[in-house]
Motif scaffolding. Structure first.
Motif, PDB file in Angstrom:
ATOM      1  N   GLN A 242     -49.059 -44.507 -22.451  1.00 33.22           N
ATOM      2  CA  GLN A 242     -49.431 -45.173 -23.703  1.00 33.22           C
ATOM      3  C   GLN A 242     -50.687 -44.542 -24.291  1.00 33.22           C
ATOM      4  O   GLN A 242     -51.698 -44.374 -23.588  1.00 33.22           O
ATOM      5  CB  GLN A 242     -49.672 -46.660 -23.465  1.00 33.22           C
ATOM      6  N   VAL A 243     -50.622 -44.239 -25.568  1.00 35.18           N
ATOM      7  CA  VAL A 243     -51.788 -43.798 -26.328  1.00 35.18           C
ATOM      8  C   VAL A 243     -51.999 -44.789 -27.464  1.00 35.18           C
ATOM      9  O   VAL A 243     -51.073 -45.046 -28.240  1.00 35.18           O
ATOM     10  CB  VAL A 243     -51.593 -42.379 -26.896  1.00 35.18           C
ATOM     11  N   THR A 244     -53.198 -45.346 -27.539  1.00 32.03           N
ATOM     12  CA  THR A 244     -53.533 -46.299 -28.580  1.00 32.03           C
ATOM     13  C   THR A 244     -54.770 -45.811 -29.319  1.00 32.03           C
ATOM     14  O   THR A 244     -55.799 -45.548 -28.690  1.00 32.03           O
ATOM     15  CB  THR A 244     -53.791 -47.699 -28.014  1.00 32.03           C
ATOM     16  N   VAL A 245     -54.646 -45.666 -30.635  1.00 26.20           N
ATOM     17  CA  VAL A 245     -55.744 -45.187 -31.460  1.00 26.20           C
ATOM     18  C   VAL A 245     -56.189 -46.327 -32.360  1.00 26.20           C
ATOM     19  O   VAL A 245     -55.410 -46.820 -33.181  1.00 26.20           O
ATOM     20  CB  VAL A 245     -55.333 -43.970 -32.291  1.00 26.20           C
TER      21      VAL A 245
ATOM     22  N   ALA B 254     -48.590 -44.583 -29.786  1.00 25.84           N
ATOM     23  CA  ALA B 254     -47.209 -44.517 -29.307  1.00 25.84           C
ATOM     24  C   ALA B 254     -47.220 -44.358 -27.789  1.00 25.84           C
ATOM     25  O   ALA B 254     -48.254 -44.075 -27.190  1.00 25.84           O
ATOM     26  CB  ALA B 254     -46.471 -43.337 -29.941  1.00 25.84           C
ATOM     27  N   VAL B 255     -46.032 -44.510 -27.217  1.00 27.08           N
ATOM     28  CA  VAL B 255     -45.812 -44.061 -25.843  1.00 27.08           C
ATOM     29  C   VAL B 255     -45.384 -42.602 -25.918  1.00 27.08           C
ATOM     30  O   VAL B 255     -44.458 -42.264 -26.664  1.00 27.08           O
ATOM     31  CB  VAL B 255     -44.740 -44.909 -25.135  1.00 27.08           C
ATOM     32  N   TYR B 256     -46.071 -41.770 -25.166  1.00 26.97           N
ATOM     33  CA  TYR B 256     -45.804 -40.331 -25.168  1.00 26.97           C
ATOM     34  C   TYR B 256     -45.021 -39.947 -23.914  1.00 26.97           C
ATOM     35  O   TYR B 256     -45.392 -40.326 -22.801  1.00 26.97           O
ATOM     36  CB  TYR B 256     -47.116 -39.552 -25.236  1.00 26.97           C
ATOM     37  N   TYR B 257     -43.953 -39.178 -24.136  1.00 28.24           N
ATOM     38  CA  TYR B 257     -43.071 -38.756 -23.060  1.00 28.24           C
ATOM     39  C   TYR B 257     -43.037 -37.234 -22.980  1.00 28.24           C
ATOM     40  O   TYR B 257     -42.995 -36.562 -24.020  1.00 28.24           O
ATOM     41  CB  TYR B 257     -41.646 -39.225 -23.304  1.00 28.24           C
ATOM     42  N   CYS B 258     -43.019 -36.706 -21.772  1.00 27.22           N
ATOM     43  CA  CYS B 258     -42.711 -35.290 -21.648  1.00 27.22           C
ATOM     44  C   CYS B 258     -41.263 -35.149 -21.202  1.00 27.22           C
ATOM     45  O   CYS B 258     -40.680 -36.068 -20.610  1.00 27.22           O
ATOM     46  CB  CYS B 258     -43.650 -34.572 -20.683  1.00 27.22           C
ATOM     47  N   ALA B 259     -40.693 -34.009 -21.517  1.00 26.19           N
ATOM     48  CA  ALA B 259     -39.286 -33.763 -21.234  1.00 26.19           C
ATOM     49  C   ALA B 259     -39.075 -32.283 -20.954  1.00 26.19           C
ATOM     50  O   ALA B 259     -39.818 -31.439 -21.471  1.00 26.19           O
ATOM     51  CB  ALA B 259     -38.428 -34.204 -22.415  1.00 26.19           C
ATOM     52  N   ALA B 260     -38.067 -31.997 -20.162  1.00 24.21           N
ATOM     53  CA  ALA B 260     -37.819 -30.625 -19.735  1.00 24.21           C
ATOM     54  C   ALA B 260     -36.456 -30.141 -20.190  1.00 24.21           C
ATOM     55  O   ALA B 260     -35.480 -30.899 -20.199  1.00 24.21           O
ATOM     56  CB  ALA B 260     -37.904 -30.534 -18.207  1.00 24.21           C
TER      57      ALA B 260
ATOM     58  N   GLY C  85     -41.255 -30.170 -23.483  1.00 24.00           N
ATOM     59  CA  GLY C  85     -41.552 -30.813 -24.752  1.00 24.00           C
ATOM     60  C   GLY C  85     -42.299 -32.126 -24.590  1.00 24.00           C
ATOM     61  O   GLY C  85     -42.301 -32.718 -23.510  1.00 24.00           O
ATOM     62  N   TRP C  86     -42.934 -32.533 -25.670  1.00 28.91           N
ATOM     63  CA  TRP C  86     -43.543 -33.859 -25.772  1.00 28.91           C
ATOM     64  C   TRP C  86     -42.875 -34.605 -26.926  1.00 28.91           C
ATOM     65  O   TRP C  86     -42.658 -34.031 -27.996  1.00 28.91           O
ATOM     66  CB  TRP C  86     -45.041 -33.766 -26.046  1.00 28.91           C
ATOM     67  N   PHE C  87     -42.579 -35.869 -26.684  1.00 30.70           N
ATOM     68  CA  PHE C  87     -42.038 -36.777 -27.680  1.00 30.70           C
ATOM     69  C   PHE C  87     -42.916 -38.028 -27.685  1.00 30.70           C
ATOM     70  O   PHE C  87     -43.709 -38.251 -26.763  1.00 30.70           O
ATOM     71  CB  PHE C  87     -40.596 -37.170 -27.339  1.00 30.70           C
ATOM     72  N   ARG C  88     -42.744 -38.860 -28.693  1.00 23.93           N
ATOM     73  CA  ARG C  88     -43.462 -40.129 -28.719  1.00 23.93           C
ATOM     74  C   ARG C  88     -42.617 -41.194 -29.393  1.00 23.93           C
ATOM     75  O   ARG C  88     -41.742 -40.898 -30.212  1.00 23.93           O
ATOM     76  CB  ARG C  88     -44.808 -39.987 -29.436  1.00 23.93           C
ATOM     77  N   GLN C  89     -42.895 -42.436 -29.027  1.00 24.21           N
ATOM     78  CA  GLN C  89     -42.192 -43.567 -29.621  1.00 24.21           C
ATOM     79  C   GLN C  89     -43.198 -44.656 -29.945  1.00 24.21           C
ATOM     80  O   GLN C  89     -43.838 -45.222 -29.043  1.00 24.21           O
ATOM     81  CB  GLN C  89     -41.114 -44.110 -28.698  1.00 24.21           C
ATOM     82  N   ALA C  90     -43.338 -44.917 -31.234  1.00 24.45           N
ATOM     83  CA  ALA C  90     -44.219 -45.985 -31.706  1.00 24.45           C
ATOM     84  C   ALA C  90     -43.452 -47.300 -31.701  1.00 24.45           C
ATOM     85  O   ALA C  90     -42.212 -47.315 -31.759  1.00 24.45           O
ATOM     86  CB  ALA C  90     -44.709 -45.658 -33.109  1.00 24.45           C
TER      87      ALA C  90
END
Length: 121
Positions: free
Chosen positions: A116-119, A92-98, A35-40
């Motif tokens: 980090q992804v910044t738009v 947000a900072v994007y995280y992958c998880a298993a 999975g992918w999650f994100r935290q702004a």
């Protein structure tokens, strides 16, 4: 558990694209849903997308459906998140998880360190 390392984050203008990668260490990577999650900033971490162990099934958050695509290459122990039509609110900072399926974080037992992804608008 599997060790995970994300990459591919950066700064992009609104409307642009980025592809995130998450490399897994260990021979059991192909056994895991990913999975992918994100935290702004100032917000709770939220679910983005998940793909099953074989790559045959995916599930997306409503906010990204139609713009983001999750995929995996088990031969490379890697899961990807292709992000198109990016918006400032995708920052947000994007995280992958298993290990899990869907938005429940406690179903996932391994997490990466985040990228980090910044738009910009």
């Amino acid at each position: 558990q599997v060790q995970l390392v994300e990459s591919g984050g950066g700064l992009v203008q609104a409307g642009g694209s980025l592809r995130l990668s998450c490399a897994g260490a260990g021979r059991t990577f192909s056994n895991y849903n990913m999975g992918w999650f994100r935290q702004a900033p100032g917000k709770e971490r939220e679910f983005v997308a998940v793909i099953n162990w074989s790559g045959g099934s995916t599930y997306y958050a409503t906010s990204v459906k139609g713009r983001f695509t999750i995929s995996r290459d088990n031969a490379k122990n890697t899961v990807y998140l292709q992000m198109n039509s990016l918006k400032p609110e995708d920052t947000a900072v994007y995280y992958c998880a298993a290990g899990g399926w869907g938005p429940a974080e406690d179903e996932y037992d391994s997490w990466g360190q985040g990228t980090q992804v910044t738009v910009s608008s």
